[in-house]
Write an enzyme that holds these catalytic residues in place. Structure first.
Site, PDB file in Angstrom:
ATOM      1  N   ASP A 311       0.594  -1.007   0.216  1.00  0.00           N
ATOM      2  CA  ASP A 311       0.067   0.334  -0.743  1.00  0.00           C
ATOM      3  C   ASP A 311       0.918   1.272   0.001  1.00  0.00           C
ATOM      4  OD1 ASP A 311      -1.960   1.687   0.079  1.00  0.00           O
ATOM      5  OD2 ASP A 311      -3.265   0.759   2.164  1.00  0.00           O
ATOM      6  N   GLU A 521     -10.214   7.428   4.238  1.00  0.00           N
ATOM      7  CA  GLU A 521      -8.907   6.809   5.140  1.00  0.00           C
ATOM      8  C   GLU A 521      -9.277   7.582   6.289  1.00  0.00           C
ATOM      9  OE1 GLU A 521      -5.146   5.677   2.618  1.00  0.00           O
ATOM     10  OE2 GLU A 521      -6.469   5.511   0.837  1.00  0.00           O
TER      11      GLU A 521
HETATM   12  C1  BGC Z   1      -4.344   3.069  -0.299  1.00  0.00           C
HETATM   13  C2  BGC Z   1      -5.251   2.261  -0.849  1.00  0.00           C
HETATM   14  C3  BGC Z   1      -5.139   2.768  -1.948  1.00  0.00           C
HETATM   15  C4  BGC Z   1      -3.569   3.409  -2.296  1.00  0.00           C
HETATM   16  C5  BGC Z   1      -3.671   3.732  -3.277  1.00  0.00           C
HETATM   17  C6  BGC Z   1      -4.291   4.300  -0.211  1.00  0.00           C
HETATM   18  O1  BGC Z   1      -3.794   5.124   0.380  1.00  0.00           O
HETATM   19  O2  BGC Z   1      -5.545   2.724   1.680  1.00  0.00           O
HETATM   20  O3  BGC Z   1      -6.513   1.530  -0.604  1.00  0.00           O
HETATM   21  O4  BGC Z   1      -5.369   1.657  -3.453  1.00  0.00           O
HETATM   22  O5  BGC Z   1      -3.864   4.229  -1.563  1.00  0.00           O
HETATM   23  O6  BGC Z   1      -4.387   4.992  -3.955  1.00  0.00           O
END
Ligand code: BGC
Length: 751
Positions: A311, A521
């Site tokens: 990630d 997030e």
């Molecule tokens: C998230 C992921 C995402 C990635 C790419 C991260 O901050 O946790 O779910 O796929 O960013 O955008």
């Protein structure tokens, strides 16, 4: 006749064997040979470059606010793709781009990769198409996953996946970072709405449906309308103890195996091509450093052949955040040795540099690098990128087709969950005078939540004006004249509540749209699950007018509303229903659609009471109660369903035998309606204290008034298994209870 029949059968058999051994096996052998041949030609630098992923903003010019066009910086792009031999890019640069702009950018990237590098290896571009292709301006957006789960409809989830794949691949992007297969068992968590809810079986079923939608049931992702799926976040990310995003989870090993790993294992069996690692820490080990998760389970136990990507910045986080690496380079060593194939670095190519050094100095063997590069190349071959890495302009018309929006509308309609309907206040009559109020009533963004044109999804500018807010959709339904509006409160503050109360006095009913703004997030972290006091106050003041209040909940997680539940007449859970959600809400409020959604999670009543439906007996023992606001699987209808004649075809069976369960479901009301028939199994006695019940099957049916349907389930061994104290999946012989609706019957599993 018999002979001809068997002769025919024999012929079919021979053809099938020929087909499987030659036609189907051929591409695999072919693909392996091509991969090996290419790998042999690659330098170490080219190999570590393939394992590196960089974000779009790093290869772009600064973009003006509120633009739908990203502009590549060709110098930077060349330095990444050609000079550093980077094999993958991701993300959108700040906001969604037009489909054409995407096509142009991907074309530029693939031209550089295939025409200006020594070996001409195409790049693989990855994107978060979380609820439809949410970073393409013209694309179809869907309800968020938590709402899709409330539909309990595999076909809708499959179709969402299929449409998402088609629209995403049309612009040249072949890799979608979805589905989220973490379990929504921590309602504070800001990514709760990205899950399919609290149950492992439901998550696994919908996850598979979505993966089949993206990749096709045959997994042939070379087709121009398919993409590879990325199951995430592997594993245990979704239950941070604090509720804050990217903070530690503490999950007993057997619960990890039985619940949290189960949907991922099912996704592996369904042929999911890629996985993304959990950004957090499980039982004291960051997942990116977990050899147990990344190698022992994923590779050795499940034989996952696909590619594993980190990630965002999470390799570096092993150093900068988690303090388990001595330096950024040490972090690369730890992650790669644990089993990582590709690092979403994402702001530079440091990962490649460190990895090259680690190999040259003998810390990591080159064979370890080869194993990862092989997996990455195979995904690229499977996608057909070597044959044709370019988007095609004529496929632009695949994006945002009207028939795709119809699927999104259907999903929103089936998601909406009726939680309270005192004195049948709903459906409302179209002749009524209505006050529409509350912070979520007149927003497009709030219906969609995060991952909507921007990461946080909170900028109204980007949402097409053709999307209706709830207020507009209600006005469309009953005419402007009968609908008054006053916001009354923002999400957190009162906003001219007196005006709202004054308007309330002159209407027949109040539709109070409460809930949350958009977030995603870590910025969505909260410390208290209660619905903010301003909204509670607004509703309480409206209730005092004596007019019936119908709450519409637009929220990504179940905010506590206990103080007002008893005071309002109707409660409609809309989740984050997407751009068609407002129409779907109005359809339900005014009775054009009979609601059929069911909660895919337990809606808590108290801020300290997050017990899920599959809790232990002790949680119902003595004075303890499973006392949620509404339980998992709850959802009312404008009609009634009656369950009768539950029949099991055996009273006792051996673990390897199958059990057929039948039940008759009748629509006893006056309206057609859909019902999700949920089948639970309870193990009455076992060596590890059993949960009171667990969902093991479900089927959604439609019944006309008076109609009866017999629903049949076939249960196999898996249904009776659990993970014992030695962390082994076992069936312990004994009595099990099978329940459907209000009916149940025992069955004995013998040795
Ligand atoms: C998230 C992921 C995402 C990635 C790419 C991260 O901050 O946790 O779910 O796929 O960013 O955008």
């Amino acid at each position: 006749m018999e002979l001809r029949k068997s002769g025919g059968l024999f012929f079919v058999l021979v053809i099938s064997i020929f087909w499987f051994t030659t036609v189907l096996a051929q591409p695999q052998a072919d693909l392996d040979a091509k991969t090996e041949a290419l790998l042999k030609k690659m330098t170490l630098k080219e190999k570590v470059g393939q394992m590196t992923q960089v974000t779009l903003s790093e290869v772009s010019k600064k973009r003006p606010d509120h633009s739908f066009e990203n502009v590549l910086d060709l110098k930077k792009l060349k330095s990444v793709i050609v000079d550093s031999a980077v094999g993958s890019l991701l993300n959108t640069g700040g906001a969604a781009n037009t489909a054409l702009n995407w096509q142009q950018m991907i074309t530029t990237m693939q031209k550089l990769a295939t025409q200006k590098t020594r070996l001409g290896i195409p790049v693989i571009y990855g994107i978060d198409a979380i609820h439809g292709s949410n970073y393409i301006k013209e694309a179809t957006l869907f309800p968020q996953s938590i709402a899709m789960a409330a539909t309990f409809n595999r076909d809708l989830v499959f179709n969402e996946g299929k449409i998402t794949a088609k629209e995403t691949r049309a612009v040249g992007i072949p890799w979608n970072f979805n589905p989220v297969l973490g379990l929504g068992r921590q309602p504070l968590w800001s990514r709760f709405w990205e899950t399919y809810g609290e149950d492992a079986y439901l998550t696994a079923e919908l996850g598979k449906a979505y993966i089949y939608g993206l990749q096709g049931k045959d997994g042939d992702v070379s087709k121009p309308d398919r993409v590879v799926a990325c199951m995430k976040h592997y594993a245990g990310y979704s239950v941070p103890l604090s509720g804050h995003d990217r903070t530690p989870a503490w999950i007993p090993q057997r619960i990890l195996l039985e619940k949290f790993l189960f949907p991922f294992e099912e996704a592996v069996k369904a042929g999911c091509y890629t996985a993304m690692v959990n950004s957090g820490d499980v039982n004291g080990t960051p997942a990116h450093a977990s050899k147990f998760l990344l190698t022992d389970v994923l590779r050795n136990a499940w034989h996952f052949k696909g590619l594993v990507v980190s990630d965002w910045n999470d390799v570096n986080n092993l150093y900068g955040r988690d303090h388990i690496a001595k330096s950024p380079k040490d972090a690369v060593r730890i992650a790669v040795q644990a089993g990582l194939d590709m690092s979403m670095v994402p702001f530079n190519c440091s990962f490649a540099r460190y990895l090259e050094e680690l190999v040259r100095e003998g810390t990591i063997p080159e064979s370890r690098i080869d194993a990862s590069v092989r997996r990455i190349l195979k995904v690229k071959y499977a996608l057909g990128l070597f044959e044709d890495p370019f988007p095609h302009q004529e496929r632009l018309q695949w994006v945002g087709k009207p028939e795709h929006a119809k699927v999104s509308l259907q999903a929103a309609r089936e998601a909406i969950t009726l939680l309270k309907n005192a004195n049948d206040i709903l459906p409302l009559k179209k002749s009524m005078k209505i006050l529409v109020t509350g912070p979520t009533a007149n927003s497009r963004a709030y219906l969609n939540g995060g991952w909507s044109y921007t990461w946080q999804g909170n900028d109204e500018f980007y949402f097409p004006k053709s999307n209706k807010t709830i207020l507009q959709a209600i006005r469309d339904k009953v005419g402007k004249k009968n609908v008054k509006y006053a916001r009354g409160a923002t999400v957190n503050k009162l906003d001219n509540i007196l005006q709202a109360v004054k308007k309330a006095h002159s209407v027949d009913a109040i539709v109070a749209c409460v809930g949350e703004s958009s977030y995603c997030e870590t910025p969505g972290n909260i410390n208290d699950l209660s619905l903010p006091q301003a909204q509670i106050t607004l509703v309480e003041e409206l209730v005092k007018t004596g007019k019936p209040v119908i709450l519409v909940l637009v929220e990504g997680r179940p905010r506590i509303i206990r103080p007002i539940v008893g005071k309002v007449q109707g409660i409609v859970m809309a989740y984050l229903p997407g751009p068609q959600g407002s129409k779907a809400i109005a359809d339900v409020l005014f009775g054009e659609v009979n609601p059929s959604g069911k909660l895919p999670f337990t809606y808590p009543k108290y801020v300290n009471d997050f017990i899920c439906y599959d809790h232990k007996y002790s949680e119902e023992y003595d004075v303890n109660r499973y006392d949620p606001q509404w339980p998992f699987g709850y959802g009312l209808s404008y009609t009634h369903f009656k369950y009768a004649n539950l029949k099991l075809d055996k009273k006792r069976l051996k673990p390897d035998e199958t059990l057929r369960v039948q039940v008759d479901v009748t629509n006893t009301g006056q309206r057609a309606g859909k019902e999700t028939v949920l089948l639970y199994v309870s193990d009455l006695v076992r060596s590890v204290s059993p949960p009171v019940r667990q969902l093991k099957s479900f089927r959604k049916i439609r019944l006309k008034p008076g109609e009866t349907k017999t629903v049949t389930f076939t249960l196999d061994k898996k249904v009776f298994e659990f993970v014992n104290a030695d962390n082994q999946w076992v069936v312990e012989p004994g009595i099990f209870k099978v329940s459907v609706g209000n009916l149940s019957a025992p069955v004995k599993i013998t040795e």
